[in-house]
Design an enzyme around this catalytic site. Structure first.
Site, PDB file in Angstrom:
ATOM      1  CE  LYS A 214      -2.313   1.995   4.077  1.00 24.99           C
ATOM      2  NZ  LYS A 214      -3.397   1.755   5.045  1.00 24.99           N
TER       3      LYS A 214
ATOM      4  CE  LYS B 141      -0.700   5.626   5.151  1.00 26.21           C
ATOM      5  NZ  LYS B 141      -2.057   5.746   5.684  1.00 26.21           N
TER       6      LYS B 141
ATOM      7  CG  ASP C  15      -4.606   5.145   3.272  1.00 23.32           C
ATOM      8  OD1 ASP C  15      -5.552   5.951   3.122  1.00 23.32           O
ATOM      9  OD2 ASP C  15      -4.271   4.694   4.383  1.00 23.32           O
TER      10      ASP C  15
ATOM     11  CD  GLU D 117      -6.668   2.480   3.677  1.00 21.20           C
ATOM     12  OE1 GLU D 117      -5.864   1.704   3.109  1.00 21.20           O
ATOM     13  OE2 GLU D 117      -6.647   2.689   4.900  1.00 21.20           O
TER      14      GLU D 117
ATOM     15  CG  ASP E 221      -8.561   4.066   7.701  1.00 22.52           C
ATOM     16  OD1 ASP E 221      -9.071   3.973   8.829  1.00 22.52           O
ATOM     17  OD2 ASP E 221      -7.320   4.191   7.557  1.00 22.52           O
TER      18      ASP E 221
ATOM     19  CE  LYS F  35      -5.956   2.183  10.096  1.00 21.07           C
ATOM     20  NZ  LYS F  35      -5.527   3.553   9.825  1.00 21.07           N
TER      21      LYS F  35
HETATM   22  O1  OSB Z   1      -4.459   5.264   7.273  1.00 19.06           O
HETATM   23  O2  OSB Z   1      -3.847   3.260   7.520  1.00 19.06           O
HETATM   24  C1  OSB Z   1      -3.706   4.468   7.779  1.00 19.06           C
HETATM   25  C2  OSB Z   1      -0.640   4.891  10.040  1.00 19.06           C
HETATM   26  C3  OSB Z   1      -0.983   6.033  10.723  1.00 19.06           C
HETATM   27  C4  OSB Z   1      -2.157   6.675  10.402  1.00 19.06           C
HETATM   28  C5  OSB Z   1      -3.012   6.145   9.434  1.00 19.06           C
HETATM   29  C6  OSB Z   1      -2.673   4.985   8.762  1.00 19.06           C
HETATM   30  C7  OSB Z   1      -1.454   4.359   9.054  1.00 19.06           C
HETATM   31  C8  OSB Z   1      -0.958   3.166   8.377  1.00 19.06           C
HETATM   32  C9  OSB Z   1      -0.080   2.249   9.181  1.00 19.06           C
HETATM   33  O3  OSB Z   1      -1.129   2.963   7.198  1.00 19.06           O
HETATM   34  C10 OSB Z   1      -0.178   0.813   8.821  1.00 19.06           C
HETATM   35  C11 OSB Z   1       0.546  -0.060   9.831  1.00 19.06           C
HETATM   36  O4  OSB Z   1       0.334   0.066  11.050  1.00 19.06           O
HETATM   37  O5  OSB Z   1       1.349  -0.896   9.387  1.00 19.06           O
HETATM   38 MG    MG Z   2      -5.868   4.346   5.986  1.00 19.48          MG
END
Ligand code: OSB
Ligand code: MG
Length: 371
Positions: free
Chosen positions: A163, A165, A190, A215, A240, A264
């Site tokens: 994934k 960002k 994401d 995402e 999310d 989550k």
């Molecule tokens: O949006 O998934 C998210 C970390 C901090 C804030 C938001 C996100 C994330 C991650 C971390 O993507 C994923 C992980 O813990 O490996």
């Molecule tokens: Mg996310």
């Protein structure tokens, strides 16, 4: 009946092995709050509040979690009789919002309860798998070459899904570069809510790159706009931040705001609501996976246990502890081998806290007891 006689809260800071940047902020170390609940029979259950330091993912911060844990959640659990974690979760839900803080207590109750029943946490939750597929989440890098190096590292380690960002200015170009270098790798992006409907052309470009999902392209409350976007894209939208409550999921599914759900534990307020969200999604044929908040070993073990439920059909963000921390707070870290993480089989959480290491990294501690 179980009664909690002691609540122990510890703020623990660990350095990250690699700086992590999202659309909103960058971080080099993380401070989470570890919770130890002690029951009247002496059983101890550990939980973790994995809130970011600043209010950029959700409204919560480490400070707000510490205050709510100390002033509201600790008094609610101390001396309360309960026979199942869901009973305690109902008591905790007197506190509105503050899901990260509540999630830590809910997890500690599940750890304690499954340990007392001598069953693994995964079994207590309804888990059916012995191992779960792991994906990784890669932050925004300074250059595309830096990103390609991170992808190479994780693909070589065997992770099952990558994934990326994204944020305005760091989207089509880096994603295209990764897609070109790895035409077959399961890939998703994401945005953490960083786009608005005026940026539809960017999202339409991303729609052509064969992604598993996009995402949270729009902000959390934009459920109507997300439904409109989903109707224009082939790529499934994964929610999310939009789903903090099971009721948000009901609304989102009714509107068609997305086709995949990231569950989550922290964002939902604990394992109890996370399992409910899983059940609802499974009923409606919506695939789910477990998202992460860079959890230390306690929260990470819980994410693995949750991912053992049957509806978690997509790889979860349950990378090995080593992706984030040189040393973790549990005596055994979480390990991913060839993209699989074994579901802990010991009673309870299946991971023991490393008390000496935790003590070395504790920045504040608070204990409350009742007779
Ligand atoms: O949006 O998934 C998210 C970390 C901090 C804030 C938001 C996100 C994330 C991650 C971390 O993507 C994923 C992980 O813990 O490996
Ligand atoms: Mg996310």
């Amino acid at each position: 009946m179980t009664r909690i006689t002691a609540v122990d809260l510890r703020r623990v800071r660990l350095p990250l092995v690699h700086e992590f940047q999202t659309s909103s902020h960058a971080k080099r170390s993380l401070e989470h709050i570890l919770i130890a609940l002690t029951a009247d029979d002496g059983t101890v259950g550990w939980g973790e509040i994995a809130s970011p330091s600043g209010p950029f993912y959700s409204a919560e911060t480490v400070e707000s979690c510490w205050a709510v844990a100390r002033d509201h959640l600790t008094p609610l659990v101390l001396g309360t009789d309960w026979d199942h974690p869901a009973t305690l979760a109902a008591v905790l839900s007197k506190v509105r919002g503050n899901h990260f803080a509540r999630a830590g207590f809910d997890l500690a109750a599940w750890s304690l309860w499954s340990a007392a029943q001598s069953i693994p946490l995964a079994t207590a939750l309804g888990g059916v798998r012995t191992s779960v597929e792991a994906g990784v989440s890669l932050g925004i890098e300074k250059t595309i070459d830096d990103l390609l190096a991170q992808v190479a590292l994780r693909v070589d380690e065997g992770y099952r899904r990558i994934k990326l960002k994204i944020a305005p200015g760091w989207d089509v170009e880096p994603v295209r570069a990764v897609r070109a270098a790895y035409p077959e790798v399961p890939l998703h992006v994401d945005a953490n809510g960083a786009y608005t409907p005026t940026q539809l052309p960017v999202l339409t470009e991303l729609d052509r790159l064969g992604l598993l999902m996009i995402e949270q392209p729009y902000p959390p409350r934009a459920l109507v706009e997300l439904a409109d976007l989903q109707s224009r894209l082939r790529t499934p939208i994964c929610l999310d931040e939009s789903v903090e409550e099971v009721d948000d999921l009901v609304t989102a599914l009714r509107l068609g705001s997305g086709r995949i759900l990231n569950i989550k534990v922290s964002r939902m307020g604990g394992l109890t609501p996370a399992v409910r969200a899983h059940d609802l999604a499974a009923d409606q044929g919506v695939p789910v996976w477990c998202g992460g908040m860079h959890e230390f070993g306690i929260g990470r073990a819980a994410n693995v246990a949750l991912s053992a439920l049957p509806g978690f059909t997509l790889p979860s963000d349950v990378s090995g502890s080593d992706k984030y921390y040189a040393r973790d707070v549990t005596t055994a870290p979480i390990v991913a081998t060839d993209g699989l993480v074994e579901v802990p089989t010991g009673a309870g959480l299946g991971r023991d806290p490393d008390l000496a290491f935790i003590a070395e990294n504790t920045t504040d501690r608070l204990t409350r007891t009742c007779g």
